[in-house]
Design a protein around this motif. Structure first.
Motif, mmCIF file in Angstrom:
data_model
loop_
_atom_site.group_PDB
_atom_site.id
_atom_site.type_symbol
_atom_site.label_atom_id
_atom_site.label_comp_id
_atom_site.label_asym_id
_atom_site.label_seq_id
_atom_site.Cartn_x
_atom_site.Cartn_y
_atom_site.Cartn_z
ATOM 1 N N HIS A 280 0.826 -1.205 0.000
ATOM 2 C CA HIS A 280 0.000 0.000 0.000
ATOM 3 C C HIS A 280 0.863 1.259 0.000
ATOM 4 C CE1 HIS A 280 -4.189 -1.183 0.102
ATOM 5 N NE2 HIS A 280 -3.851 -2.207 0.860
ATOM 6 N N SER A 281 0.314 2.308 -0.586
ATOM 7 C CA SER A 281 0.986 3.598 -0.639
ATOM 8 C C SER A 281 0.740 4.367 0.659
ATOM 9 C CB SER A 281 0.452 4.406 -1.816
ATOM 10 O OG SER A 281 -0.873 4.835 -1.529
ATOM 11 N N THR A 282 1.252 5.578 0.709
ATOM 12 C CA THR A 282 1.068 6.420 1.898
ATOM 13 C C THR A 282 -0.133 7.354 1.752
ATOM 14 O OG1 THR A 282 3.434 6.347 2.415
ATOM 15 C CG2 THR A 282 2.161 8.131 3.401
ATOM 16 N N GLY A 283 -0.138 8.198 0.722
ATOM 17 C CA GLY A 283 -1.170 9.230 0.603
ATOM 18 C C GLY A 283 -2.555 8.694 0.327
ATOM 19 N N GLY A 284 -2.690 7.862 -0.699
ATOM 20 C CA GLY A 284 -4.001 7.319 -1.045
ATOM 21 C C GLY A 284 -4.574 6.454 0.047
ATOM 22 N N TYR A 285 -3.707 5.644 0.672
ATOM 23 C CA TYR A 285 -4.163 4.790 1.766
ATOM 24 C C TYR A 285 -4.703 5.629 2.923
ATOM 25 C CZ TYR A 285 -3.953 1.752 5.834
ATOM 26 O OH TYR A 285 -4.270 1.074 6.982
ATOM 27 N N LEU A 286 -3.972 6.668 3.298
ATOM 28 C CA LEU A 286 -4.411 7.530 4.394
ATOM 29 C C LEU A 286 -5.754 8.175 4.075
ATOM 30 C CD1 LEU A 286 -4.020 9.042 7.061
ATOM 31 C CD2 LEU A 286 -2.664 10.743 5.805
ATOM 32 N N LEU A 287 -5.931 8.614 2.829
ATOM 33 C CA LEU A 287 -7.202 9.247 2.470
ATOM 34 C C LEU A 287 -8.360 8.255 2.590
ATOM 35 C CD1 LEU A 287 -8.833 11.629 1.497
ATOM 36 C CD2 LEU A 287 -8.247 11.011 -0.861
ATOM 37 N N GLY A 288 -8.144 7.008 2.186
ATOM 38 C CA GLY A 288 -9.198 6.004 2.322
ATOM 39 C C GLY A 288 -9.581 5.789 3.773
ATOM 40 N N ALA A 289 -8.581 5.699 4.660
ATOM 41 C CA ALA A 289 -8.861 5.494 6.080
ATOM 42 C C ALA A 289 -9.613 6.683 6.672
ATOM 43 C CB ALA A 289 -7.552 5.247 6.835
ATOM 44 N N LEU A 290 -9.190 7.893 6.334
ATOM 45 C CA LEU A 290 -9.829 9.094 6.876
ATOM 46 C C LEU A 290 -11.259 9.263 6.363
ATOM 47 C CD1 LEU A 290 -6.917 11.673 6.752
ATOM 48 C CD2 LEU A 290 -8.362 11.244 8.734
ATOM 49 N N GLY B 188 -17.818 7.489 -4.489
ATOM 50 C CA GLY B 188 -16.495 7.455 -5.101
ATOM 51 C C GLY B 188 -16.004 6.060 -5.430
ATOM 52 N N ILE B 189 -16.720 5.037 -4.966
ATOM 53 C CA ILE B 189 -16.371 3.650 -5.288
ATOM 54 C C ILE B 189 -17.375 3.147 -6.325
ATOM 55 C CG2 ILE B 189 -16.079 1.315 -4.410
ATOM 56 C CD1 ILE B 189 -13.964 3.404 -3.444
ATOM 57 N N ILE B 190 -16.876 2.783 -7.496
ATOM 58 C CA ILE B 190 -17.748 2.395 -8.603
ATOM 59 C C ILE B 190 -17.749 0.868 -8.703
ATOM 60 C CG2 ILE B 190 -18.365 2.844 -10.992
ATOM 61 C CD1 ILE B 190 -18.096 5.373 -9.192
ATOM 62 N N ALA B 191 -18.601 0.235 -7.915
ATOM 63 C CA ALA B 191 -18.663 -1.232 -7.860
ATOM 64 C C ALA B 191 -19.740 -1.752 -8.800
ATOM 65 C CB ALA B 191 -18.945 -1.689 -6.434
ATOM 66 N N ASP B 192 -19.554 -2.988 -9.265
ATOM 67 C CA ASP B 192 -20.538 -3.606 -10.148
ATOM 68 C C ASP B 192 -20.446 -5.124 -9.980
ATOM 69 O OD1 ASP B 192 -22.567 -3.822 -11.986
ATOM 70 O OD2 ASP B 192 -21.452 -2.927 -13.649
ATOM 71 N N ILE B 193 -21.415 -5.826 -10.545
ATOM 72 C CA ILE B 193 -21.433 -7.287 -10.533
ATOM 73 C C ILE B 193 -21.614 -7.741 -11.975
ATOM 74 C CG2 ILE B 193 -22.597 -9.361 -9.668
ATOM 75 C CD1 ILE B 193 -23.554 -7.551 -7.288
ATOM 76 N N VAL C 176 -14.672 -3.692 -9.313
ATOM 77 C CA VAL C 176 -14.651 -2.234 -9.152
ATOM 78 C C VAL C 176 -14.189 -1.666 -10.490
ATOM 79 C CG1 VAL C 176 -13.805 -0.276 -7.822
ATOM 80 C CG2 VAL C 176 -14.092 -2.503 -6.712
ATOM 81 N N ARG C 177 -14.965 -0.735 -11.030
ATOM 82 C CA ARG C 177 -14.740 -0.261 -12.403
ATOM 83 C C ARG C 177 -13.688 0.834 -12.517
ATOM 84 N NH1 ARG C 177 -17.700 -2.245 -16.312
ATOM 85 N NH2 ARG C 177 -19.607 -3.411 -15.865
ATOM 86 N N LYS C 178 -13.452 1.586 -11.457
ATOM 87 C CA LYS C 178 -12.474 2.674 -11.527
ATOM 88 C C LYS C 178 -11.477 2.544 -10.380
ATOM 89 C CE LYS C 178 -15.092 6.362 -13.838
ATOM 90 N NZ LYS C 178 -15.493 7.782 -13.749
ATOM 91 N N PRO C 179 -10.216 2.970 -10.592
ATOM 92 C CA PRO C 179 -9.248 2.959 -9.490
ATOM 93 C C PRO C 179 -9.674 3.912 -8.388
ATOM 94 C CG PRO C 179 -8.400 4.179 -11.375
ATOM 95 C CD PRO C 179 -9.666 3.519 -11.834
ATOM 96 N N TRP C 180 -9.236 3.628 -7.175
ATOM 97 C CA TRP C 180 -9.565 4.474 -6.018
ATOM 98 C C TRP C 180 -8.298 4.685 -5.203
ATOM 99 C CZ3 TRP C 180 -10.380 -0.561 -6.807
ATOM 100 C CH2 TRP C 180 -9.954 -1.459 -5.832
#
Length: 656
Positions: free
Chosen positions: A282-292, A449-454, A472-476
């Motif tokens: 995992h990265s630093t910035g993106g991971y932190l934003l997901g947690a927050l 912001g999470i584009i999930a599908d089945i 998940v259709r788009k990166p997050w």
């Protein structure tokens, strides 16, 4: 997949109360829909705004998403930050004297650690790591009891830019060695003993065994926390360093290492469908934003909350929702060393009363265990402080959900049933509690912001009620960046060519109901979900076959009322198939073998001995037939391709 119909029909609906909705960070479906519309209208702008609002940057980012080398996506790549600064330093002026961690030891003793005290402890330990030669990018393995020091170790690594890899304290020496070897770790941080359920856990002895194995030559030092005063654990003066001696006299200030947003924060190993664990990076910035973001929206964090996630830091939940998310948002949280059933099955409820917990996040496995051991026990405690409940690790069955809601939550607390993975970094599908009406057993809707599908095998969306692949259709921002040292495996596992390499494949089957709610139906690969922990069948099979008695083994999951899934092993011995007392003795030996090789969590609940395994003429083991046998179901599937159909009856009668 598209031919699978859901057999679970659940229509009970639990909307948030007006009082909860009005006070919530995301209020009502109009609030939820507004966020979703923002994300749909300007996806990068949506995440950029959140990144600027929630994260403190040393150098602000100007680039949001870089998808030029998909699926190796980059978020906020030109920004610089430090996650330890975000979790501690930025709170010192306004919340320095606020309690950051309420630690409750296995024996019931408590300790309150303020943000200012946590800052000093993290800085001293970070300075100690630097004294031992740990620098930015070095890997450090953390094999600790679930104490304040475990959080300090993780935060100290992040503070100096070292990459930590936390290994759950229940894993064996062999499993620990595999992770040390793959990460080429420089340091192991451990304790002379741990405590769980009133019993010491020999952590240092396990580390000594692992470090002595071939493949652990990268280890230079072992840092040892003195958790037990009179421990019999060995101490190697040439290699081992006492934690208390390392930090003694160290400055209580340590300038954070400002790293790129894409700098690896940690590697966390998770089971795969092959024998080798996957090092999720995992990265630093993106991971932190997901947690927050999820602390604010899913857990509806409010100043004054007492938050308690019961997960160990050895798992992703303990990373995102113990070590990082709660601290980054400035919360007071409970960290608990022990188990929910010691000294009795009232421990969780007693602790909620004692610490006036407002937000309680635990696994369905724990809930089912506590129902079985004392379904009326919560009524003996004052749980009126609770305002929000959560579940994690696996789908929760509706009966347990209702008990959790009525008995623990008093019928007034929303339940956030969260779907996510080690790989996703943060909650992905979960009800925002002030907005989304919940259904028992459903994780409901993707967070904004999470584009999930089945989808089906061709990547086309499936109709409601039909099972398909969850994607998940788009990166997050908080997504896995790669598998450590194995980028090809990363692409094949999560962005397979079957879906044109464009969709993130979660590995779970799911379906939409008529309201658009998502229901998780189980794994589509051979990864078991035992007590909320993902275990690869191949790893367990490999451990069994490593026993000198065993010629061949196949492992499947079977439903378990407490664990969710339990391990069922089909074993062919090198000698004759055992019967009676011999079979029981060998089964006991094999269970103990697996516990030593991998850990007790992987021990088979059931072992079935056979002369051989059901195979096609090409030699492929027909696992779908083994799953039916394990479940006690009549086999109605086509067995015409079997080389040895008579073996099915033998295996069906051989459970031990």
């Amino acid at each position: 997949m598209s031919s699978i119909d859901s057999v679970l029909k659940e229509n009970r609906l639990f909307p948030p109360s007006d009082d909860f909705r009005v006070k919530a960070n995301v209020s009502g479906m109009e609030g939820y829909n507004a966020l979703c519309e923002q994300a749909n209208g300007d996806y990068e702008g949506f995440w950029a705004n959140l990144g600027r609002e929630l994260v403190s940057w040393n150098k602000p980012f100007t680039k949001v998403l870089n998808d030029s080398n998909a699926p190796f996506f980059k978020w906020f790549e030109d920004g610089k930050l430090n996650i330890s600064y975000n979790c501690i330093d930025r709170h010192l002026d306004a919340r320095g004297d606020k309690t950051a961690i309420i630690f409750e030891a296995d024996d019931g003793k408590s300790e309150h650690v303020s943000y200012r005290q946590l800052h000093a402890r993290v800085c001293q330990f970070a300075n100690g790591l630097k004294l031992l030669g740990v620098t930015k990018g070095d890997r450090v393995v953390v094999y600790m009891p679930h104490t304040v020091e475990a959080v300090v170790a993780m935060q100290a690594c992040a503070r100096i830019g070292a990459i930590h890899s936390v290994v759950f304290g229940g894993f064996s020496a062999g499993a620990l060695r595999d992770r040390i070897q793959d990460a080429q770790a420089k340091i192991v941080i451990t304790a002379n003993e741990g405590f769980r359920g009133g019993k010491p856990v020999p952590l240092k002895a396990t580390v000594d065994e692992a470090v002595a194995m071939e493949g652990s030559e990268s280890i230079e030092k072992v840092i040892v926390l003195r958790r037990l005063e009179n421990s019999s654990a060995a101490f190697n003066d040439a290699r081992d360093v006492w934690w208390h001696e390392l930090v003694e006299g160290q400055p209580t200030q340590c300038e954070p290492e400002w790293v790129d947003a894409e700098h690896p924060l940690f590697i966390l190993y998770t089971s795969g469908s092959t024998g080798k664990p996957k090092g999720i990076q995992h990265s630093t910035g993106g991971y932190l934003l997901g947690a927050l973001t999820t602390m604010k929206w899913v857990f509806d964090y409010r100043e004054g909350d007492i938050y308690w996630c019961t997960a160990d830091v050895g798992w992703i939940t303990g990373h995102s929702y113990v070590a990082y998310g709660p601290l980054a948002i400035g919360a007071t949280q409970v960290v608990f060393e022990g188990v929910p059933t010691f000294p009795d099955a009232g421990r969780f409820w007693q602790m909620i009363e004692k610490h006036k917990v407002t937000t309680f996040y635990t696994a369905p496995t724990a809930i089912r265990s506590l129902i079985k051991l004392g379904g009326d026990l919560p009524k003996q405690y004052d749980l009126s402080s609770l305002r929000l409940l959560g579940t994690v690790g696996e789908p929760i069955n509706p009966e347990a959900w209702i008990w959790y809601h009525e008995v623990v939550g008093g019928g007034r607390c929303p339940i956030v049933d969260t779907w996510w993975q080690t790989e996703t970094g943060a909650n992905m599908i979960a009800p925002l509690p002030g907005a989304v009406a919940t259904k028992p057993g459903s994780c409901t809707l993707p967070i904004p912001g999470i584009i999930a599908d089945i989808v089906d095998e061709a990547g086309a969306p499936v109709e409601p009620g039909k099972g398909g692949f969850l994607v998940v259709r788009k990166p997050w921002p908080s997504m896995v960046r790669t598998i450590w040292n194995d980028p090809e495996r990363f692409k094949k596992t999560y962005f397979p060519e079957d879906f044109n390499g464009q969709l993130y494949l979660a590995g779970d089957s799911a379906h939409f109901d008529e309201n658009g709610y998502i229901w998780i139906m189980g794994r589509v690969d051979d990864v078991l979900n035992v007590s909320g922990h993902r275990l690869g069948t191949m790893e367990i099979e490999s451990a069994l076959v490593a026993n000198p008695l065993v010629a061949e083994a196949a492992v499947v999951g079977k439903p378990h009322e407490i664990k969710g899934e339990s391990v069922c092993a089909f074993v062919v011995l090198k000698g004759a198939r055992p019967e009676g007392d011999d079979a029981k003795r060998i089964a006991k030996e094999l269970r103990e073998w697996v516990a030593h090789e991998i850990g007790k969590i992987a021990m088979p609940d059931e072992i079935r001995f056979g002369d051989n395994l059901p195979k096609t003429r090409s030699g492929k083991i027909m696992r779908r037939l083994l799953r039916d046998i394990a479940k006690g179901q009549e086999i109605t599937q086509d067995t015409s391709t079997l080389e040895n159909p008579a073996i099915l009856e033998q295996l069906a009668k051989s459970a031990i």
